[in-house]
Design an enzyme around this catalytic site. Structure first.
Site, short mmCIF file in Angstrom:
data_model
loop_
_atom_site.label_atom_id
_atom_site.label_comp_id
_atom_site.label_asym_id
_atom_site.label_seq_id
_atom_site.Cartn_x
_atom_site.Cartn_y
_atom_site.Cartn_z
N ASN A 189 -2.07 2.24 5.48
CA ASN A 189 -1.26 1.39 5.33
C ASN A 189 -0.76 0.45 6.47
OD1 ASN A 189 0.87 -0.57 4.31
ND2 ASN A 189 2.38 1.38 4.36
N GLY A 190 -1.31 -0.83 6.42
CA GLY A 190 -0.74 -1.64 7.47
C GLY A 190 -2.11 -2.46 7.89
N GLU B 154 7.72 -15.42 -10.24
CA GLU B 154 7.28 -14.04 -9.88
C GLU B 154 6.82 -13.44 -11.17
OE1 GLU B 154 9.68 -11.87 -6.43
OE2 GLU B 154 10.76 -12.30 -8.24
N TRP C 32 -2.59 -2.75 -1.74
CA TRP C 32 -2.28 -4.25 -1.83
C TRP C 32 -3.32 -4.81 -0.85
CZ3 TRP C 32 -0.77 -8.26 1.03
CH2 TRP C 32 -0.05 -9.26 0.58
N GLU D 282 17.18 -18.29 -6.57
CA GLU D 282 16.87 -16.61 -7.05
C GLU D 282 16.22 -16.78 -8.44
OE1 GLU D 282 16.23 -14.08 -5.64
OE2 GLU D 282 16.40 -12.55 -7.05
N LYS E 266 12.74 -15.64 -9.52
CA LYS E 266 12.48 -14.55 -10.77
C LYS E 266 11.55 -14.98 -11.73
CE LYS E 266 13.75 -11.79 -9.09
NZ LYS E 266 14.10 -11.77 -7.89
N HIS F 171 16.85 -36.92 -5.47
CA HIS F 171 15.90 -37.39 -4.26
C HIS F 171 14.54 -36.87 -4.67
CE1 HIS F 171 19.34 -39.09 -2.36
NE2 HIS F 171 19.89 -37.96 -2.50
N CYS G 262 0.62 -1.15 -0.03
CA CYS G 262 0.03 0.05 0.15
C CYS G 262 0.96 1.12 0.14
CB CYS G 262 -1.11 0.20 1.19
SG CYS G 262 -2.04 -1.56 1.45
N LYS H 107 6.17 -4.97 -3.80
CA LYS H 107 7.50 -4.44 -3.48
C LYS H 107 7.88 -4.74 -1.88
CE LYS H 107 11.43 -3.19 -5.18
NZ LYS H 107 12.18 -4.47 -5.58
N ARG I 144 4.23 -0.30 -4.58
CA ARG I 144 3.98 -0.94 -3.18
C ARG I 144 2.59 -1.74 -3.36
NH1 ARG I 144 6.96 1.52 0.70
NH2 ARG I 144 5.03 1.10 2.39
C1 G6P Z 1 8.75 -8.88 -1.28
C2 G6P Z 1 9.38 -8.45 -2.79
C3 G6P Z 1 10.76 -9.24 -2.76
C4 G6P Z 1 11.51 -8.87 -1.87
C5 G6P Z 1 11.13 -9.43 -0.28
C6 G6P Z 1 11.49 -8.84 0.95
O1 G6P Z 1 8.15 -10.21 -1.30
O2 G6P Z 1 8.55 -8.60 -3.73
O3 G6P Z 1 11.03 -8.66 -4.15
O4 G6P Z 1 12.67 -10.00 -1.89
O5 G6P Z 1 9.77 -8.65 -0.30
O6 G6P Z 1 11.93 -7.69 1.00
P1 G6P Z 1 13.16 -6.68 1.64
O7 G6P Z 1 12.67 -5.43 1.01
O8 G6P Z 1 12.97 -7.17 2.85
O9 G6P Z 1 14.29 -7.19 1.17
#
Ligand code: G6P
Length: 611
Positions: free
Chosen positions: A99-100, A491, A73, A484, A488, A507, A2, A606, A27
């Site tokens: 937000n929260g 996501e 969000w 990672e 990617k 396994h 948010c 994000k 956000r």
């Molecule tokens: C969200 C974002 C990710 C990020 C994660 C942790 O899921 O979409 O890209 O890695 O939060 O966020 P931070 O700001 O703590 O690295």
């Protein structure tokens, strides 16, 4: 998670709010809304993106020099017009963006219903705005007193801005757990979840602390805490420039950020590696170095991509610092009653510095007496303010929701820390220490070479864009790179992907392999090279399609794999920084070819400021 923006001043508020919300859209982007305060309060909200809101509102009555806006969000209640913010109280006295999460909202809602309140939405925010109104009307107090009284009773997290119909010239803002920044202009104030909506108007900002309440009119700012004690506003200069938040000709922020990595990594180590490349100096952790070098255990806490960076750190710390390391998902760690001792050092990694679980995990570890170090990107965010010491990654603002340059900068910091602790503990001799530092400084130019092969990598992406599953394999400190790479892909392209330690494939995941399964293998030359070559053979023997990331000139794997992507030769400890980049590029192009919204993937945000 948010985004909030608000304005009080002499300019028309609407364009400032819309532009600000577009900057904050990373956000959250399932609905958006604004309220303009003029002779009355006019609220416009729409499910969808900020653009949908603008298309709906711009030709209506959007006048007024005071306003609040929100991009959402969803937590409580699905994304739709009525759950979108701002929310107005039943008698129309207050309008709120939030937000929260208000954790005790159900209890408060029940009491309000008993007192005759009716609700239009399923949100906790509408409960809060009505709670404030009920105090205001029943106790006949000023708006600010009602806000503080309500906030002293709610449990949970909030960054909020609220307007009151009877005190139209002012906005009231408050924070606990969710970030809020005030921009200070001439006869005007801005409010936002981060500084990006503010920077084109002013570089003077005040970061609100938990339990701060700010009362703003165009000419005045009063800062208090919830208990009504006056606070002294600390005005700071922000270092963000408009260029940093433009796409600079790239089609997407993610692509821009992938290409920025030679620079962002350079920015991470600039000033921290001596010019003669013989020393590492991390000023932010100098005071805790004795604790760090003598730590019995290092616990790394993080979420998402930052957790993957932490896992690279685990391998490097154990290799060079020779200190036991545990890497924890912050969300699990905080609820597990973990054993934490005073000689433990906890390293929290977070791009945003606002992730609720990471923040809560470090607060808990701090209470138990551990030393807390932060590795964060956003300067002035909440995590750096909770830690004993820290290192900023200086990767620059990252807007694409899928993290790229923040990851490589986090790994760069962890790599420097591992080398530095290893040296201080006497595990690294001078020659190797200098060689490793030198290798690290070569990363930006090696990345430039990798980025030049983007078109070739895009060609590979074209061949696998219709895959439904993908497997990513790596060993040692390249195993987190496999995780990672898989993250990617899932996501942003919504293809199911899994990262696995290459040997562990036998396994379970090996059962999935057939001619339709792309298997990305990170197989640069290191001490496990022969082993990973065997793993590639195991995949090929089951007709899997192998795309291998290899060291330049590797003929062995070239003869086995379906495709190879070469990266320049480097020391194996540096390889995570190089090998992750082709995986980022592949995911990006596959997602674009599948027509996905790369910068704003569905359901994600994000910055996750709720647990
Ligand atoms: C969200 C974002 C990710 C990020 C994660 C942790 O899921 O979409 O890209 O890695 O939060 O966020 P931070 O700001 O703590 O690295």
């Amino acid at each position: 998670m948010c985004g909030i923006v608000a304005y009080v001043g002499k300019k028309p508020a609407y364009p400032i709010l819309i532009k600000g919300l577009q900057r904050l859209e990373y956000r959250g982007y399932d609905s958006a809304g604004v309220a303009l305060i003029n002779s009355g309060t006019h609220t416009y909200k729409k499910m969808g993106k900020v653009k949908d809101l603008d298309d709906f509102a711009k030709d209506q009555k959007v006048t007024g020099n005071i306003g609040i806006g929100h991009t959402r969000w969803a937590t409580h209640g699905e994304p739709n017009d009525s759950n979108a913010h701002p929310h107005t109280s039943m008698n129309g006295k207050f309008t709120l963006v939030h937000n929260g999460i208000i954790e005790n909202y159900a209890h408060i809602k029940k009491e309000l219903i008993n007192r005759g309140y009716k609700f239009q939405s399923e949100t906790d925010t509408e409960v809060l705005v009505n709670f404030i109104e009920s105090i205001y009307m029943e106790q006949k107090v000023d708006a600010e007193i009602a806000v503080r009284a309500a906030l002293s009773k709610v449990i949970g997290a909030y960054g909020l801005v609220i307007s009151c119909e009877d005190e139209k010239e002012k906005l009231i803002a408050a924070r606990k757990g969710s970030p809020l920044v005030i921009g200070v202009g001439e006869h005007e104030y801005f409010l936002a979840s981060d500084a990006s909506p503010i920077i084109e108007y002013t570089d003077q900002v005040i970061y609100l602390n938990d339990e701060d309440v700010a009362i703003l009119t165009q000419d005045d700012l009063v800062l208090k805490n919830i208990q009504n004690d006056k606070q002294k506003p600390k005005i700071q200069k922000i270092e963000l420039s408009i260029d940093e938040i433009d796409k600079n000709g790239y089609e997407h922020y993610m692509l821009k950020e992938i290409h920025e990595q030679p620079t962002s990594i350079g920015d991470t180590f600039r000033g921290r590696i001596s010019i003669d490349k013989t020393k590492i100096f991390l000023g932010g952790i100098i005071d805790v170095m004795p604790k760090l070098t003598q730590a019995k255990r290092i616990i790394i806490v993080a979420c998402g991509t930052s957790w993957h960076a932490g896992t690279v750190g685990e391998y490097l710390f154990e290799e060079y610092a020779r200190i036991p390391v545990e890497v924890e998902y912050a969300s699990e760690f905080r609820y597990r009653n973990p054993i934490i001792n005073q000689d433990d050092v906890v390293i929290a990694i977070s791009q945003s510095g606002e992730t609720a679980d990471t923040l809560a995990a470090i607060k808990m570890a701090k209470e138990k007496g551990a030393t807390i170090i932060g590795i964060c990107n956003v300067v002035g965010s909440s995590i750096p303010r909770e830690t004993h010491a820290g290192v900023y990654t200086h990767a620059g603002i990252e807007i694409g929701v899928a993290s790229t340059k923040a990851f490589t900068s986090q790994v760069t910091v962890l790599t420097m820390m591992a080398f530095m602790i290893g040296r201080k503990r006497g595990n690294l001799y001078d020659d190797l220490y200098k060689k490793l530092i030198h290798e690290l400084t070569l990363v930006p130019e090696k990345l430039e070479i990798i980025l030049k092969s983007e078109n070739y990598i895009k060609g590979i992406a074209e061949m696998y864009k219709d895959a439904t599953n993908a497997l990513y394999l790596g060993r040692g400190c390249l195993f987190p790179v496999a995780l990672e790479g898989a993250l990617k892909l899932k996501e942003i392209s919504y293809i199911h992907a899994e990262g696995y330690p290459a040997a562990e494939m036998k396994h379970g995941p090996i059962a999935l392999i057939d001619e339709n399964m792309p298997v990305f293998v990170i197989a640069t030359k290191d001490k496990s090279y022969e082993k990973i070559v065997s793993n590639i053979q195991e995949v090929k023997a089951r007709s899997g399609r192998v795309i291998a990331i290899v060291t330049e000139g590797d003929e062995t794997i070239k003869n086995m794999a379906d495709h190879v992507i070469e990266v320049p030769d480097s020391h194996e400890s540096i390889a995570p920084l190089l090998t992750v980049v082709p995986l980022q590029i592949i995911s990006y192009h596959i997602a674009v070819m599948r027509g996905c919204n790369v910068d704003q993937p569905r359901n994600l945000a994000k910055s996750v400021t709720v647990e």
